[in-house]
Design an enzyme around this catalytic site. Structure first.
Site, PDB file in Angstrom:
ATOM      1  N   HIS A  93       0.871  -1.188   0.000  1.00  0.00           N
ATOM      2  CA  HIS A  93       0.000   0.000   0.000  1.00  0.00           C
ATOM      3  C   HIS A  93       0.902   1.231   0.000  1.00  0.00           C
ATOM      4  O   HIS A  93       1.731   1.381   0.905  1.00  0.00           O
ATOM      5  CB  HIS A  93      -0.891   0.003   1.240  1.00  0.00           C
ATOM      6  CG  HIS A  93      -1.803  -1.191   1.308  1.00  0.00           C
ATOM      7  ND1 HIS A  93      -3.113  -1.148   0.905  1.00  0.00           N
ATOM      8  CD2 HIS A  93      -1.571  -2.468   1.705  1.00  0.00           C
ATOM      9  CE1 HIS A  93      -3.661  -2.350   1.072  1.00  0.00           C
ATOM     10  NE2 HIS A  93      -2.745  -3.165   1.553  1.00  0.00           N
ATOM     11  N   GLU A 139      -8.275 -12.338   5.227  1.00  0.00           N
ATOM     12  CA  GLU A 139      -7.224 -11.926   6.165  1.00  0.00           C
ATOM     13  C   GLU A 139      -7.839 -12.021   7.566  1.00  0.00           C
ATOM     14  O   GLU A 139      -7.183 -12.447   8.513  1.00  0.00           O
ATOM     15  CB  GLU A 139      -6.800 -10.479   5.860  1.00  0.00           C
ATOM     16  CG  GLU A 139      -5.742  -9.883   6.783  1.00  0.00           C
ATOM     17  CD  GLU A 139      -5.520  -8.370   6.520  1.00  0.00           C
ATOM     18  OE1 GLU A 139      -6.362  -7.733   5.827  1.00  0.00           O
ATOM     19  OE2 GLU A 139      -4.513  -7.832   7.025  1.00  0.00           O
ATOM     20  N   ASP A 193       3.033  -5.553   2.611  1.00  0.00           N
ATOM     21  CA  ASP A 193       1.760  -4.903   2.968  1.00  0.00           C
ATOM     22  C   ASP A 193       1.965  -3.416   3.318  1.00  0.00           C
ATOM     23  O   ASP A 193       1.711  -2.552   2.483  1.00  0.00           O
ATOM     24  CB  ASP A 193       1.102  -5.663   4.138  1.00  0.00           C
ATOM     25  CG  ASP A 193      -0.419  -5.653   4.093  1.00  0.00           C
ATOM     26  OD1 ASP A 193      -0.977  -5.119   3.126  1.00  0.00           O
ATOM     27  OD2 ASP A 193      -1.041  -6.178   5.040  1.00  0.00           O
ATOM     28  N   ASP A 194       2.359  -3.122   4.541  1.00  0.00           N
ATOM     29  CA  ASP A 194       2.549  -1.739   5.022  1.00  0.00           C
ATOM     30  C   ASP A 194       3.824  -1.739   5.889  1.00  0.00           C
ATOM     31  O   ASP A 194       3.740  -1.679   7.126  1.00  0.00           O
ATOM     32  CB  ASP A 194       1.357  -1.307   5.886  1.00  0.00           C
ATOM     33  CG  ASP A 194       0.025  -1.528   5.172  1.00  0.00           C
ATOM     34  OD1 ASP A 194      -0.323  -0.700   4.312  1.00  0.00           O
ATOM     35  OD2 ASP A 194      -0.640  -2.537   5.463  1.00  0.00           O
TER      36      ASP A 194
HETATM   37  N1  ADE Z   1      -5.034  -1.357   4.044  1.00  0.00           N
HETATM   38  C1  ADE Z   1      -3.749  -1.287   4.333  1.00  0.00           C
HETATM   39  N2  ADE Z   1      -3.311  -2.458   4.841  1.00  0.00           N
HETATM   40  C2  ADE Z   1      -4.368  -3.293   4.872  1.00  0.00           C
HETATM   41  C3  ADE Z   1      -4.551  -4.637   5.281  1.00  0.00           C
HETATM   42  N3  ADE Z   1      -3.566  -5.376   5.779  1.00  0.00           N
HETATM   43  N4  ADE Z   1      -5.790  -5.155   5.181  1.00  0.00           N
HETATM   44  C4  ADE Z   1      -6.782  -4.425   4.680  1.00  0.00           C
HETATM   45  N5  ADE Z   1      -6.652  -3.160   4.287  1.00  0.00           N
HETATM   46  C5  ADE Z   1      -5.462  -2.590   4.368  1.00  0.00           C
HETATM   47 ZN    ZN Z   2      -2.907  -5.146   2.151  1.00  0.00          ZN
END
Ligand code: ADE
Ligand code: ZN
Length: 329
Positions: free
Chosen positions: A14, A195, A273-274
Site C-alpha cells: 500500500h 485476512e 503490505d505496510d
Molecule cells: N489497508 C492497508 N493495509 C491493509 C490490510 N492489511 N488489510 C486491509 N486493508 C489494508
Molecule cells: Zn494489504
C-alpha cells in the site's frame, strides 16, 4: 543469510502504508498538522489493533494533500524498496486519498506518481506499476466512483483494480459493479479477502468479483474445498507473513500456513503490505521465512517467478524483469 541483494518481485504494497513515519512527520510539520497521537515514543506508528491501524493509516495519509506530496512519497517508497532488492513492485493507489475520487484531480495525482515511477526506474533500477484500490469500509457507492477513476486512467502505468479496507464491513457481492466496471476497462483484478474472515470470503470474492489474485487469503488454509478451488483455478495469493503475525492473524511465523499452502500447490507470493507499520522489509520477510521453514534460494526463486507470472504488467516488462531475476541483480 541476508537476503537484501536478492532481486525480488513485490505485488502487495500500500503506497500510503509504506510511508516512513519520518516522512509523514516531516509533511505534518510543514503543514502544521498535529499528528502526535499516531506515533509511539520511539517515533514508529502506534495502534492497538487492526481497526485502529486503519484509522491511524488514514490519519497519517491526511497530510498528503497534493500531487507533489504523492510524487515525493512514491520516490521515497521506491528508494527504500530498491534498497531491499525489489526490482519490480505493484502498489495500491487510492483515489479516495488523492483528491476524493474526483476524476480531474485523480489524473493529476496519477501523473505525478507515474512521473516518480519513471524517475525511480532511472535512479534506483526499480519498476513500478499501479493498482487502484477501493476501500471496503467506505462502501459500494465510493467504490463505484473509484472504479470509474481507474477505468478512465488504465494505461501503461495503471494496470489493475482491487479492494482493501475492513473485511468485516459489507460483503464482496456489494462491490460487483465496481469490479465489473474495472474488468470491462481491461484492468486486472485482485482483492483483499480472508485476512480476517473465514474461507467463505475467498469463495464469495472469486464468485462475485472474479479476481485472479487474492490479497492474503491465508485463513482459508484449513478448508480443503476452498484450497482445492484456489489450486485448480490457479488463484495467486499475495501473502504478507509478518503483517499477519504483527496484526495477530497468526501467533507467530511457525504457525503461519504459507509453507503448508505452498507444499499443497497453492501459488503463494511474498510481500510486506505496510512495511513501517509492521516493522518489516522484504529482506526481513525472507529471513523470517528462512528461519521458520528453511526456505532457501531455490524456494525464493520459485516465489519470485510465481509473482512475476502473476504481475499485471505488459509482456515486455516481464521479460526485462525475468532477465534481472535470472542474472541475480
Ligand atoms: N489497508 C492497508 N493495509 C491493509 C490490510 N492489511 N488489510 C486491509 N486493508 C489494508
Ligand atoms: Zn494489504
Amino acid at each position: 543469510m541476508t537476503w537484501r541483494a536478492l532481486p525480488k518481485v513485490e505485488l502487495h504494497l500500500h503506497l500510503e502504508g509504506a510511508a516512513p513515519p519520518e516522512f509523514i512527520r516531516g509533511l505534518a510539520k510543514e503543514k502544521r498538522i498535529d499528528l502526535s497521537k499516531i506515533f509511539a515514543q520511539d517515533g514508529s506508528y502506534a495502534y492497538r489493533d487492526f481497526v485502529h491501524f486503519l484509522s491511524v493509516y488514514e490519519a497519517a495519509t491526511s497530510v498528503l494533500k497534493s500531487p507533489e506530496d504523492f510524487k515525493r512519497l512514491t520516490l521515497a517508497v521506491l528508494e527504500e524498496s530498491a534498497s531491499e532488492g525489489v526490482v519490480y513492485s505493484e502498489t495500491f493507489l487510492s483515489p479516495d486519498f488523492c483528491g476524493g475520487r474526483d476524476l480531474v484531480a485523480w489524473r493529476e495525482y496519477l501523473a505525478a506518481m507515474a512521473e516518480a515511477a519513471d524517475e525511480a526506474d532511472a535512479k534506483f533500477g526499480i519498476t513500478l506499476k499501479g493498482i487502484v484500490t477501493c476501500i471496503r469500509h467506505f462502501g459500494p457507492d465510493k467504490a463505484r466512483e473509484t472504479a470509474r477513476c481507474a477505468a478512465e486512467t488504465k494505461g501503461d502505468f495503471l494496470r489493475g483494480f482491487g479492494m482493501a479496507g475492513d473485511e468485516n464491513v459489507g460483503k464482496p457481492g456489494d462491490f460487483t459493479w465496481a469490479f465489473d466496471c474495472a474488468r470491462e476497462a481491461g484492468l486486472r483484478l485482485t482483492s483483499h479477502a480472508c485476512e480476517w474472515r473465514g474461507p467463505d470470503e475467498v469463495t464469495q470474492t472469486l464468485d462475485a468479483l472474479k479476481v485472479e489474485r487474492i490479497g492474503h487469503g491465508v485463513r482459508a488454509h484449513s478448508d480443503a474445498t476452498v484450497m482445492a478451488r484456489v489450486i485448480d483455478e490457479g488463484v495467486v495469493l499475495e501473502v504478507c507473513p509478518l503483517s499477519n503475525v504483527v496484526l495477530g492473524v497468526f501467533a507467530d511465523m511457525a504457525s503461519h500456513p504459507i509453507e503448508r499452502m505452498r507444499a499443497q500447490g497453492v501459488k503463494v507470493t511474498v510481500s510486506t503490505d505496510d512495511p513501517p507499520f509492521f516493522h518489516t522489509t522484504m529482506s526481513k520477510e525472507y529471513a523470517a521465512l528462512e528461519q521458520a521453514f528453511g526456505w532457501d534460494e531455490a524456494v525464493f526463486a520459485e516465489i519470485n517467478s510465481t509473482a512475476l507470472e502473476a504481475a499485471f504488467c505488459d509482456a515486455e516488462t516481464k521479460e526485462k524483469i525475468a532477465a534481472r531475476l535470472a542474472n541475480g541483480r
